[in-house]
Design an enzyme around this catalytic site. Structure first.
Site, mmCIF file in Angstrom:
data_model
loop_
_atom_site.group_PDB
_atom_site.id
_atom_site.type_symbol
_atom_site.label_atom_id
_atom_site.label_comp_id
_atom_site.label_asym_id
_atom_site.label_seq_id
_atom_site.Cartn_x
_atom_site.Cartn_y
_atom_site.Cartn_z
ATOM 1 N N CYS A 1 25.205 -5.445 43.935
ATOM 2 C CA CYS A 1 25.885 -4.727 44.998
ATOM 3 C C CYS A 1 25.869 -5.611 46.241
ATOM 4 O O CYS A 1 24.866 -6.239 46.550
ATOM 5 C CB CYS A 1 25.142 -3.424 45.263
ATOM 6 S SG CYS A 1 25.591 -2.686 46.836
ATOM 7 N N LYS B 1 -9.273 2.200 3.631
ATOM 8 C CA LYS B 1 -9.622 1.554 2.365
ATOM 9 C C LYS B 1 -11.013 2.012 1.954
ATOM 10 O O LYS B 1 -11.908 2.102 2.811
ATOM 11 C CB LYS B 1 -9.636 0.023 2.540
ATOM 12 C CG LYS B 1 -8.272 -0.560 2.884
ATOM 13 C CD LYS B 1 -8.338 -2.036 3.232
ATOM 14 C CE LYS B 1 -6.960 -2.521 3.665
ATOM 15 N NZ LYS B 1 -6.988 -3.865 4.254
ATOM 16 N N ILE C 1 0.842 -1.196 0.000
ATOM 17 C CA ILE C 1 0.000 0.000 0.000
ATOM 18 C C ILE C 1 0.872 1.238 0.000
ATOM 19 O O ILE C 1 1.958 1.250 0.558
ATOM 20 C CB ILE C 1 -0.916 0.129 1.243
ATOM 21 C CG1 ILE C 1 -0.939 -1.150 2.068
ATOM 22 C CG2 ILE C 1 -2.311 0.500 0.831
ATOM 23 C CD1 ILE C 1 -1.836 -1.018 3.267
ATOM 24 N N CYS D 1 26.674 3.057 46.696
ATOM 25 C CA CYS D 1 27.239 3.003 48.046
ATOM 26 C C CYS D 1 28.726 2.648 48.066
ATOM 27 O O CYS D 1 29.340 2.643 49.125
ATOM 28 C CB CYS D 1 26.459 2.016 48.900
ATOM 29 S SG CYS D 1 26.771 0.295 48.489
ATOM 30 N N GLU E 1 -8.612 0.676 9.397
ATOM 31 C CA GLU E 1 -8.044 -0.508 10.053
ATOM 32 C C GLU E 1 -6.726 -0.150 10.719
ATOM 33 O O GLU E 1 -6.173 0.918 10.488
ATOM 34 C CB GLU E 1 -7.756 -1.600 9.001
ATOM 35 C CG GLU E 1 -8.971 -2.052 8.232
ATOM 36 C CD GLU E 1 -8.613 -3.045 7.126
ATOM 37 O OE1 GLU E 1 -7.494 -3.625 7.150
ATOM 38 O OE2 GLU E 1 -9.453 -3.221 6.228
ATOM 39 N N LYS F 1 -2.679 -0.746 11.090
ATOM 40 C CA LYS F 1 -1.596 -1.257 10.258
ATOM 41 C C LYS F 1 -0.652 -2.039 11.164
ATOM 42 O O LYS F 1 0.135 -1.474 11.923
ATOM 43 C CB LYS F 1 -0.842 -0.137 9.544
ATOM 44 C CG LYS F 1 0.178 -0.698 8.570
ATOM 45 C CD LYS F 1 0.713 0.363 7.639
ATOM 46 C CE LYS F 1 1.542 -0.241 6.517
ATOM 47 N NZ LYS F 1 2.706 -0.985 6.974
ATOM 48 N N CYS G 1 29.586 -0.631 43.516
ATOM 49 C CA CYS G 1 28.234 -0.085 43.422
ATOM 50 C C CYS G 1 28.317 1.441 43.342
ATOM 51 O O CYS G 1 28.927 2.063 44.202
ATOM 52 C CB CYS G 1 27.420 -0.513 44.636
ATOM 53 S SG CYS G 1 25.827 0.317 44.740
#
Ligand code: IVH
Length: 702
Positions: free
Chosen positions: A456, A320, A98, A441, A134, A136, A438
């Protein structure tokens, strides 16, 4: 010369009685009906177990009378052998594409309507053209050919003229009928889209990531649901295709018996879609009739707002012309019909650049690398972060700071970096590597063997894990702070009233009573509960620390073995390994936990806040009477609560399991014991009452 009869089976197959033939037909019809309700209408009509029972009955009958087996039987969805390659299929009616309207604004719909009206030579005063609006779908086009109501072939679009025969794979899609009702025409080609739902796509990629983390070779994650669906359709082994859990929507027809030869006479496209629906094909519920441009624009807007909530990707809507007579009048330009157009939405994938790679720490300590992006409009929102999931994923995609990447955002799923445009890489950009600390901390971050994530290890101290750590500590099988649940912890932490676990014990009445919805009485209750929790036991305290892999049983084993907390904190991995139940992964995790100075400090502070327990000498490692014995407790015991019974069995070296198996030594049954008792009797496992349990325990020292 030998007669073929000599080789015939000595016991000829039984002639199927009429009752069996009827039963098979009835079962197939019933199973088809329920599958249609379940997969197409999303309205399950019988419990799964009942469906399974009917299915098994049909399988048994087909096994007994193989001559009655037909390819359209619901038992025959997966069954084909892997192919070497797909056969080519020439489409009797070409599969068109289309024209796409890339203007994502309302003008997209207006332009199309204007073109249609011009084409049909309609004057300004003539009434609006009727359209079908509709969705798609973002998948791949498929043509399903039915002859005399039976699915005989499924073919991909290919170049529109010649596609591939993927029938075996398509049969595994539960939404696609293998057989049509009696009023379907002798020849019918249904055209539609095969797609994968977003939840299935996420689940598939999660499974893929796990496989990769475990070292599987040749596995990869998929870029988007469309690629995953296309890959599934093109699997040579239908068993693999079946695992992809694909779906289907019908949106048109190819060849169909003409009305003159007994085929149906449709006047409109909408009528055709509704008939396909009646024959059992999924047709999207959003499909609408629309009068003129105004209603097309409204449809485009409404669906645009719903797009994120749909369970699958769409990349636009399709309009359509409804009248088939008008469609014929308009015809085609090159390979595209003049009577249809696709009106797009903003793309769900876009290019942008990575400005940094940050690490996020989750509530349970999981570290996730996240790409910080130059703001980009994707799938309708501005995106600045995209997950890279984990170290392996980030490495596999090789995302680097400065890279140009494709980001995808669809639905409410977290935006994701799909791939890197290597051609645009800035030379010398360093490879990404996960930090070993980490970022929140500073505690060590570790990745255990066979796991995909870094975590951690500063569980008690890390701000990201605060809430989880406090909840775990306060759990009733840990240090138990009665009344300290989810909501309250959330409130305490979010308002900054407490920052670390020991802060709990520093809570004053005033601070507590000032919280929203906290009545004086509840504040008092919590203070009382905290007071009570100060007197705990070593195993409860150790369990309450939330050390990864240290569950209740391990905490008890550690307490029993070492007797004192300091001994546990200072034990080497070798010493920890001497404890029954502690393997290398657990030993390492305990060691790492206590190697974090922050964690030790929290423990010290808790002690300083008055949390105490009785410490003992290390237990004599003598075999205990119940060691090696597994118990299951069921029903209500007259004297002991379940937790008490469990504690005492474990103290005597026994284990308490949740369900009865052949490995169970004793089932301790109390009043109103149910299925576990029945199972114990069936397996011949010894069943004892509380008195007998106490007698066994009495033989235990202490
Ligand atoms: S109609 C004659 N309707 O979009 C028109 N196509 O280029 C034939 N698609 O390959 C297509 N949703 O796979 C039509 N509701 C819909 C659609 C749809 C998705 C796909 C189709 C085709 C492509 C169009």
């Amino acid at each position: 010369m030998s007669t073929p009869d000599l080789f015939a089976s000595p016991t000829p197959a039984p002639v199927p009685p009429a009752s069996v033939i009827e039963r098979i037909a009835a079962l197939r019809a019933e199973l088809d009906l329920h599958a249609h309700r379940y997969y197409v209408l999303d309205e399950p009509s019988i419990p799964d177990a009942e469906y399974d029972r009917l299915f098994k009955e049909l399988q048994a009958l087909e096994a007994a009378y193989p001559e009655l087996l037909t390819p359209d039987s619901p038992t025959q969805r997966v069954g084909g052998k892997p192919l070497a390659q797909f056969a080519s299929v020439r489409h009797r009616i070409p599969m068109l594409s289309i024209r796409t309207e890339t203007d994502t604004e309302a003008t997209g719909a207006q332009n199309f309507d204007l073109r249609v009206r011009k084409e049909l030579a309609l004057s300004d005063s003539s009434p609006p053209v009727e359209y079908v609006a509709e969705l798609k779908f973002d998948g791949l086009a498929m043509s399903l050919r039915y002859e005399n109501g039976i699915l005989v072939q499924a073919a991909t679009r290919g170049d529109g003229e010649v596609g591939e025969d993927v029938t075996q794979n398509i049969r595994t899609i539960r939404q696609i009928p293998l057989r049509l009702p009696a009023d379907a025409p002798p020849v019918l080609e249904v055209r539609g889209e095969v797609y994968m739902r977003r939840d299935e796509f996420e689940a598939l990629n999660e499974r893929q990531r796990e496989k990769i983390a475990q070292g599987a070779k040749g596995e990869k994650t998929f870029v988007n649901p469309r690629n995953a669906a296309a890959g599934g359709v093109r699997q040579l082994d239908p068993a693999i295709a079946a695992q992809r859990r694909l779906s289907f929507f019908a949106y048109g027809v190819g060849e169909i018996t003409p009305p003159g030869e007994g085929g149906p006479a449709f006047d409109t496209h909408f009528e055709l879609l509704m008939t396909l629906k009646k024959w059992g094909f999924p047709v999207a519920a959003q499909t609408r009739l629309a009068q003129g441009a105004t209603e097309l624009i409204a449809f485009h807007q409404t669906i645009g707002q719903q797009r994120d909530q749909l369970p699958y990707d769409i990349d636009g809507v399709v309009y359509k012309v409804n009248s088939l007579a008008l469609q014929r009048r308009m015809g085609f330009v090159s390979r595209e019909p003049r009577w249809a157009v696709a009106h797009k939405y903003p793309a769900q994938e876009q290019l942008t650049t990575v400005q940094a790679i940050d690490i996020q720490v989750g509530r349970t300590g999981k570290l996730t690398p996240v790409a910080k992006l130059a703001p980009v409009f994707v799938g309708g929102v501005t995106v600045t972060n995209a997950t890279l999931h984990n170290e392996d994923e980030a490495r596999r995609k090789d995302v680097r700071v400065g890279d140009t990447v494709i980001v995808r955002r669809a639905g409410d799923v977290i935006p994701e970096v799909v791939s890197v445009r290597l051609d645009k890489r800035v030379p010398g950009a360093p490879q990404f590597s996960m930090p070993r600390q980490c970022p929140v901390c500073g505690s060590a971050a570790v990745r255990e063997e066979g796991e995909a994530d870094y975590r951690c290890t500063g569980g008690l101290f890390c701000a990201a894990q605060r809430k989880e750590a406090i909840l775990h500590y306060a759990h009733k099988r840990a240090v138990e702070v009665e009344g300290l649940g989810d909501k309250l912890v959330e409130q305490l932490v979010d308002t900054g009233v407490i920052r670390t676990l020991p802060d709990l014990y520093r809570l004053g009445f005033t601070a507590l009573a000032s919280l929203d919805r906290m009545a004086e009485k509840s504040a008092n209750n919590l203070i009382e509960a905290l007071e009570k929790s100060r007197h705990t036991t070593l195993p409860r305290f150790v369990f309450g620390l939330g050390i990864r892999h240290v569950g209740e049983a391990t905490a008890k084993a550690l307490a029993r073995h070492f007797g004192q907390l300091d001994a546990i904190m200072d034990a080497t991995e070798e010493q920890l390994l001497e404890v029954a139940d502690v393997g290398p992964i657990v030993a390492k995790s305990i060691r790492t936990f206590f190697d974090q100075p922050h964690n030790r400090e929290v423990v010290e502070q808790l002690r300083a806040c008055g949390v105490t327990w009785e410490e003992g000498a290390p237990a004599v490692v003598a075999p205990r009477p119940l060691s090696g014995k597994t118990f299951v407790i069921t029903g209500t015991l007259p004297g002991l609560s379940r937790d008490e019974a469990k504690d005492r069995i474990e103290a005597a070296g026994g284990k308490v399991a949740g369900s009865v198996s052949k490995k169970t030594d004793y089932v301790v049954a109390g009043a109103e014991a149910g299925s576990k008792l029945v199972k114990a009797e069936a397996l011949g496992v010894a069943v004892i009452d509380e008195a007998a349990l106490l007698a066994l325990l009495a033989a235990a020292p202490g």
